[in-house]
Write a protein that holds these residues in place. Structure first.
Motif, PDB file in Angstrom:
ATOM      1  N   ASP A   1       0.769  -0.662   0.036  1.00 51.48           N
ATOM      2  CA  ASP A   1      -0.020  -0.330  -0.227  1.00 51.48           C
ATOM      3  C   ASP A   1       0.465   1.716   0.114  1.00 51.48           C
ATOM      4  O   ASP A   1      -0.058   1.965  -1.195  1.00 51.48           O
ATOM      5  N   PHE A   2       1.647   1.354   1.386  1.00 49.15           N
ATOM      6  CA  PHE A   2       3.106   2.098   0.675  1.00 49.15           C
ATOM      7  C   PHE A   2       3.676   2.597  -0.785  1.00 49.15           C
ATOM      8  O   PHE A   2       2.984   3.741  -1.002  1.00 49.15           O
ATOM      9  N   GLY A   3       3.488   1.565  -1.396  1.00 48.82           N
ATOM     10  CA  GLY A   3       4.557   1.554  -2.745  1.00 48.82           C
ATOM     11  C   GLY A   3       3.664   2.459  -3.492  1.00 48.82           C
ATOM     12  O   GLY A   3       3.754   3.109  -4.071  1.00 48.82           O
ATOM     13  N   THR A   4       2.056   1.905  -3.262  1.00 51.82           N
ATOM     14  CA  THR A   4       1.296   2.767  -4.323  1.00 51.82           C
ATOM     15  C   THR A   4       1.320   3.961  -3.883  1.00 51.82           C
ATOM     16  O   THR A   4       0.770   4.710  -5.056  1.00 51.82           O
ATOM     17  N   ALA A   5       0.864   3.841  -3.100  1.00 51.84           N
ATOM     18  CA  ALA A   5       0.840   5.738  -2.764  1.00 51.84           C
ATOM     19  C   ALA A   5       1.884   6.322  -2.896  1.00 51.84           C
ATOM     20  O   ALA A   5       1.324   7.475  -4.024  1.00 51.84           O
TER      21      ALA A   5
END
Length: 486
Positions: free
Chosen positions: A26-30
């Motif tokens: 989720d962090f990478g996608t953000a």
């Protein structure tokens, strides 16, 4: 069945790592798909909130970021750079030409460096989690704005913390308490186990340093069980497990049998007997144990009576005793048995109360059905009563076993100043045959300041308790046992 348990354990481990992987995903996608303000949140934590007009949140996150930076510069940087060596400057007195007095130099304190470095690591870890979560939240706000969804105001967020997210509000203080009063001490214990922190390396006058696994090598015998700590560890660990088993199950079974006896219709004056047994709970345990220790000491009243009736002489004649008294609490074997017997006297009444409460809720229809089918009292106890008791009191039984592994009071109060080991290998390790791991640990720290070995023993105690608890609870909660008794 074993395959099901392995699958359950594997699923739990897999789920844990999957959750961590999902968090970083989720962090990478953000970071990749977020707009400029989401990416700016990597540097200024309040950027994403400010863009979506959540100004109070933006201010709070900005203040938090500033606080972490100030903490790192003003506090953490004084200790963390020295963490790898735990200090190099020893305390010395130097003569100050300006004041014409002898003063202490700017020395290093190894324990302060270790403790405050650990605290800094915990703060940084918590700040990193908040930083990651902040970027994820900023991207979530971006998607809500793009889809036209309502973005909560600060007041609405506060209201949600008292309604649908009230569990987060309730758990905040307990989690902080666990981190401060449980996690940090455990981590400190682990770190000290890898140092040479003992009486010869005692801050602030002396420094201690990292020694790797040498303490554990000494604890497990090094080149064999001829080394004193390895020799003592095996014997103390063995007695700890034997004590925990007998102390738990003798009081558990004794409490159940006593409860059944008092609840029997054939027992007269059950309230009186129950009250007499409860008195042992009302009296403070340390008072009872100290009195019993004096009763069974070498010159105590019990030995006086045994001498008077000739029991001591008889035991001496058959070779069980070699002294003019019976060493109830001062010799191996005798002391081990007496400690378990005294603990039964202390622990059975408490277990009797628990068993009484459970037996009052035993399904009466099952008992009547069993009697109609011709079952004997023993068969009813073995097939209905005991399984039901184990189901209801199982978690308490596990807790009692772990508690007895760490049962400091009974062992220490009964044997302190009474038992003296004659085994030189045990004495060289500051241990006694009647010691539990926890009392040995206590003596190492309080009497001999051997914190390095005490920490290593503490880690072993923690591992034993954690493994037993996880395995026992996993076996106890498997299947749908609850439906059997409904």
């Amino acid at each position: 069945m074993a395959a099901q348990e392995n699958n359950s354990a594997a699923a739990a481990v897999s789920g844990f790592f999957k959750a961590i992987g999902g968090f970083f995903n989720d962090f990478g996608t953000a970071v990749v798909k977020g707009d400029a303000f989401v990416k700016l949140s990597l540097i200024w934590m309040g950027a994403g909130y400010a863009k979506r007009k959540q100004y109070v949140k933006a201010a709070l996150m900005t203040l938090l970021e500033i606080a972490v930076i100030v903490f790192s510069v003003k506090f953490a940087m004084q200790y963390v750079p020295k963490f790898s060596t735990l200090g190099t400057v020893k305390m010395e007195k130097v003569f100050n030409m300006k004041t014409m007095k002898s003063e202490f130099n700017d020395y290093d304190n190894s324990f302060t460096i270790l403790l405050f470095s650990l605290f800094s690591f915990v703060v940084w870890f918590a700040a990193a989690v908040v930083w990651f979560k902040n970027v994820i939240n900023a991207y979530a706000l971006q998607k809500m704005e793009e889809t036209g969804k309502h973005i909560n105001t600060f007041k609405e967020d506060l209201r949600s913390l008292t309604e649908e997210k009230f569990h987060i509000t309730l758990l905040t203080l307990p989690v902080l308490g666990v981190v401060i009063f449980t996690l940090i001490p455990i981590l400190l214990l682990i770190f000290v186990a890898f140092t040479n922190y003992d009486q010869q390396h005692m801050p602030p006058t002396e420094l201690f340093s990292w020694v790797g696994f040498s303490n554990f090598i000494s604890l497990f015998g090094g080149g064999g069980l001829t080394s004193t700590f390895g020799y003592a560890f095996v014997r103390v660990l063995g007695w700890t497990l034997v004590w925990a088993f007998f102390a738990t199950f003798t009081t558990y079974i004794g409490g159940i049998l006593l409860s059944l006896l008092l609840n029997s219709k054939k027992t007269r004056l059950p309230k009186m007997w129950r009250t007499l047994f409860i008195v042992t709970i009302a009296v403070p345990q340390f008072v009872s144990l100290l009195l019993v220790r004096n009763f069974f000491s070498n010159g105590g009243i019990v030995n006086t009576i045994c001498n008077s009736i000739g029991l001591t002489g008889f035991l001496r004649s058959i070779g069980l005793v070699s002294t003019s008294y019976i060493p109830f609490l001062s010799a191996p074997g005798w002391a081990h048995v007496m400690i378990i017997l005294i603990n039964i006297w202390i622990g059975v009444p408490y277990q009797m109360l628990i068993a009484t409460g459970v037996l009052m809720n035993l399904p009466s229809d099952q008992l009547e059905s069993a009697r109609v089918d011709g079952a004997t009292n023993f068969q009813i106890f073995r097939k209905i009563t005991m399984p039901y008791l184990l189901f209801v009191t199982g978690p308490a039984l596990i807790t009692d076993f772990v508690k007895n592994i760490n049962n400091f009071n009974v062992i220490y109060l009964l044997t302190q100043d009474v038992y003296t080991t004659t085994n030189q290998a045990m004495a060289s390790s500051q241990a006694k045959e009647v010691d539990l791991l926890v009392t040995w640990l206590f003596r190492l720290t309080q009497d001999y300041y051997n914190y390095k070995m005490a920490s290593a023993i503490g880690i072993i105690v923690f591992i034993i308790c954690a493994v037993f608890t996880l395995v026992a609870f996993n076996r106890m909660i498997k299947g749908d046992k609850e439906g059997t008794y409904q």
